[in-house]
Scaffold this motif. Structure first.
Motif, PDB file in Angstrom:
ATOM      1  N   LEU A 131      40.611  16.557  37.174  1.00 54.11           N
ATOM      2  CA  LEU A 131      40.080  16.956  38.484  1.00 54.11           C
ATOM      3  C   LEU A 131      38.649  17.485  38.407  1.00 54.11           C
ATOM      4  CD1 LEU A 131      43.232  18.649  40.092  1.00 54.11           C
ATOM      5  CD2 LEU A 131      42.302  16.370  40.531  1.00 54.11           C
ATOM      6  N   PRO A 132      38.322  18.414  37.501  1.00 54.26           N
ATOM      7  CA  PRO A 132      36.918  18.847  37.412  1.00 54.26           C
ATOM      8  C   PRO A 132      35.967  17.719  37.019  1.00 54.26           C
ATOM      9  CG  PRO A 132      38.373  20.371  36.261  1.00 54.26           C
ATOM     10  CD  PRO A 132      39.186  19.160  36.573  1.00 54.26           C
ATOM     11  N   VAL A 133      36.436  16.781  36.198  1.00 52.65           N
ATOM     12  CA  VAL A 133      35.590  15.663  35.780  1.00 52.65           C
ATOM     13  C   VAL A 133      35.244  14.782  36.973  1.00 52.65           C
ATOM     14  CG1 VAL A 133      35.400  13.679  34.244  1.00 52.65           C
ATOM     15  CG2 VAL A 133      36.637  15.718  33.492  1.00 52.65           C
ATOM     16  N   VAL A 134      36.254  14.491  37.811  1.00 48.46           N
ATOM     17  CA  VAL A 134      36.013  13.673  39.005  1.00 48.46           C
ATOM     18  C   VAL A 134      35.062  14.387  39.956  1.00 48.46           C
ATOM     19  CG1 VAL A 134      37.117  12.679  41.044  1.00 48.46           C
ATOM     20  CG2 VAL A 134      38.219  12.485  38.817  1.00 48.46           C
ATOM     21  N   THR A 135      35.248  15.690  40.113  1.00 47.61           N
ATOM     22  CA  THR A 135      34.384  16.460  41.012  1.00 47.61           C
ATOM     23  C   THR A 135      32.932  16.419  40.549  1.00 47.61           C
ATOM     24  OG1 THR A 135      36.223  17.940  41.532  1.00 47.61           O
ATOM     25  CG2 THR A 135      34.010  18.711  42.045  1.00 47.61           C
ATOM     26  N   PHE A 136      32.702  16.689  39.277  1.00 43.62           N
ATOM     27  CA  PHE A 136      31.336  16.701  38.765  1.00 43.62           C
ATOM     28  C   PHE A 136      30.738  15.297  38.736  1.00 43.62           C
ATOM     29  CE2 PHE A 136      32.308  20.977  37.338  1.00 43.62           C
ATOM     30  CZ  PHE A 136      31.080  21.611  37.464  1.00 43.62           C
ATOM     31  N   ALA A 137      31.569  14.282  38.558  1.00 47.98           N
ATOM     32  CA  ALA A 137      31.053  12.910  38.582  1.00 47.98           C
ATOM     33  C   ALA A 137      30.457  12.586  39.941  1.00 47.98           C
ATOM     34  CB  ALA A 137      32.167  11.924  38.234  1.00 47.98           C
ATOM     35  N   GLY A 138      31.123  13.019  40.997  1.00 47.36           N
ATOM     36  CA  GLY A 138      30.576  12.794  42.333  1.00 47.36           C
ATOM     37  C   GLY A 138      29.332  13.622  42.599  1.00 47.36           C
ATOM     38  N   LEU A 139      29.352  14.899  42.174  1.00 44.25           N
ATOM     39  CA  LEU A 139      28.203  15.769  42.410  1.00 44.25           C
ATOM     40  C   LEU A 139      26.981  15.348  41.607  1.00 44.25           C
ATOM     41  CD1 LEU A 139      29.983  19.256  42.447  1.00 44.25           C
ATOM     42  CD2 LEU A 139      29.192  17.919  44.406  1.00 44.25           C
ATOM     43  N   GLN A 140      27.201  14.739  40.450  1.00 44.91           N
ATOM     44  CA  GLN A 140      26.083  14.365  39.588  1.00 44.91           C
ATOM     45  C   GLN A 140      25.593  12.949  39.814  1.00 44.91           C
ATOM     46  OE1 GLN A 140      27.102  15.167  35.438  1.00 44.91           O
ATOM     47  NE2 GLN A 140      25.754  16.939  35.548  1.00 44.91           N
ATOM     48  N   PHE A 141      26.136  12.262  40.820  1.00 43.53           N
ATOM     49  CA  PHE A 141      25.730  10.881  41.043  1.00 43.53           C
ATOM     50  C   PHE A 141      24.244  10.797  41.375  1.00 43.53           C
ATOM     51  CE2 PHE A 141      25.512   6.777  43.180  1.00 43.53           C
ATOM     52  CZ  PHE A 141      26.242   5.992  42.309  1.00 43.53           C
ATOM     53  N   GLY A 142      23.729  11.794  42.088  1.00 42.85           N
ATOM     54  CA  GLY A 142      22.303  11.805  42.388  1.00 42.85           C
ATOM     55  C   GLY A 142      21.456  11.919  41.134  1.00 42.85           C
ATOM     56  N   GLN A 143      21.929  12.709  40.157  1.00 41.95           N
ATOM     57  CA  GLN A 143      21.196  12.819  38.900  1.00 41.95           C
ATOM     58  C   GLN A 143      21.235  11.516  38.123  1.00 41.95           C
ATOM     59  OE1 GLN A 143      22.365  16.239  36.596  1.00 41.95           O
ATOM     60  NE2 GLN A 143      22.462  17.570  38.377  1.00 41.95           N
ATOM     61  N   VAL A 144      22.340  10.783  38.231  1.00 39.32           N
ATOM     62  CA  VAL A 144      22.416   9.484  37.559  1.00 39.32           C
ATOM     63  C   VAL A 144      21.383   8.527  38.146  1.00 39.32           C
ATOM     64  CG1 VAL A 144      23.903   7.540  36.996  1.00 39.32           C
ATOM     65  CG2 VAL A 144      24.851   9.834  37.048  1.00 39.32           C
TER      66      VAL A 144
END
Length: 320
Positions: free
Chosen positions: A242-255
């Protein structure tokens, strides 16, 4: 719930449009003078004619209102440098960028979660310590430096992969042969972009998995005699991810921002390279369109992440 989020998304996009337009116009420099300088110079009369043609002689609020009205109609204007419709330019660049970003995210998420789970099961072993060191080094390494090093190793010293581009300029391949050629060119850029986030997801999934493995329901599952892989991948991983999925979405802009550097290093013909060229040449319409598309993509990914989070976590569905 979904309707309210869609309304918030439109309000946020409007704020992004206004802020991007204001910040770019507050930046020093004149796009027309930049364009004229590359042309070799021009008379003051011609410069004023160009400013009038692009509406740059109008007050700021009129330019902003005109721009917002055109965007509402799906018109992002003409590129000042390429002299082509901005949407036409972006249409040919969106595909390579999405291919690069999605490939890198999938590699980072899949491999990072796997390594994190593996390290969590052996938390005091050499593997766990190796994952920790790899995470610290990988997350603190600049993405452009990683790209340059990979080029020096795998394109110069060991000529395994091509240095730049999405395919050979003189290629005549079609079908499966063309797809394999694109994949061959994609490996180094995708690995460069994935390595930074792979280290972060590995560290995050390891820490989350350790917390879950110490919980009561995991001990209960083990006490029932369930096999280890069922305990890990059916019971523990579903909560640990769950935390991995959350941070993956939040960090998409950084990607996406990292993709700008990766595309520049590898000459990948995507939106990142187009954005870099637009910044150098003060191509305001093209840069504004790229920023708008990036913001839209980040907002959509965050909404999808929230939906996926609710699907994974039954507690969220119960609250809903």
């Amino acid at each position: 719930m979904i309707l309210r989020r869609i309304v918030y998304a439109f309000v946020l996009l409007l704020a992004v449009l206004v802020m991007n337009f204001a910040l770019i116009h507050l930046a020093p420099g004149d796009p027309v003078e930049t364009l004229v300088g590359e042309m070799g110079g021009a008379t003051p009369e011609f410069i004023e004619q160009m400013r009038a043609a692009y509406g740059l002689d109008q007050p700021f609020y009129i330019q902003l209102a005109t721009y917002l009205g055109r965007v509402a109609q799906g018109d992002f204007g003409f590129s000042l440098y390429f002299n082509r419709p901005v949407l036409e330019l972006m249409f040919h660049r969106i595909g390579p960028t999405i291919l690069l970003v999605v490939t890198a995210v999938l590699i980072a998420l899949t491999l990072g979660t796997f390594l994190g789970v593996l390290a969590a099961q052996r938390r005091n072993s050499w593997l766990s310590h190796l994952v920790t060191v790899f995470s610290l080094v990988g997350y603190s390494t600049p993405v452009f430096w990683v790209g340059i090093m990979l080029i020096l190793v795998f394109s110069v010293a060991l000529p395994i992969f091509p240095i730049a581009g999405m395919y050979q300029s003189d290629t005549s391949a079609t079908g499966l042969a063309f797809l394999l050629e694109v994949l061959h060119h994609l490996i180094l850029p995708a690995m460069t972009l994935a390595l930074i986030y792979l280290a972060f997801y590995t560290r995050l999934s390891r820490a989350s998995m350790i917390d879950v493995l110490d919980s009561d329901y995991v001990r209960t599952a083990r006490a029932k005699g369930l096999k280890n892989y069922l305990v890990i991948y059916k019971h523990a991983l579903r909560n640990a991810i769950l935390p991995v999925v959350t941070f993956a979405g939040l960090q998409f802009g950084q990607v996406l921002s990292g993709a700008v550097l990766v595309e520049t290093v590898f000459g990948w013909p995507g939106l990142g390279t187009l954005a870099y060229d637009s910044i150098l040449r003060r191509d305001t319409p093209t840069l504004l369109a790229i920023l708008f598309f990036s913001a839209s993509l980040v907002i959509v990914v965050n909404m999808v992440t929230d939906i996926v989070y609710r699907y994974i976590d039954p507690r969220m569905r119960a609250e809903q």
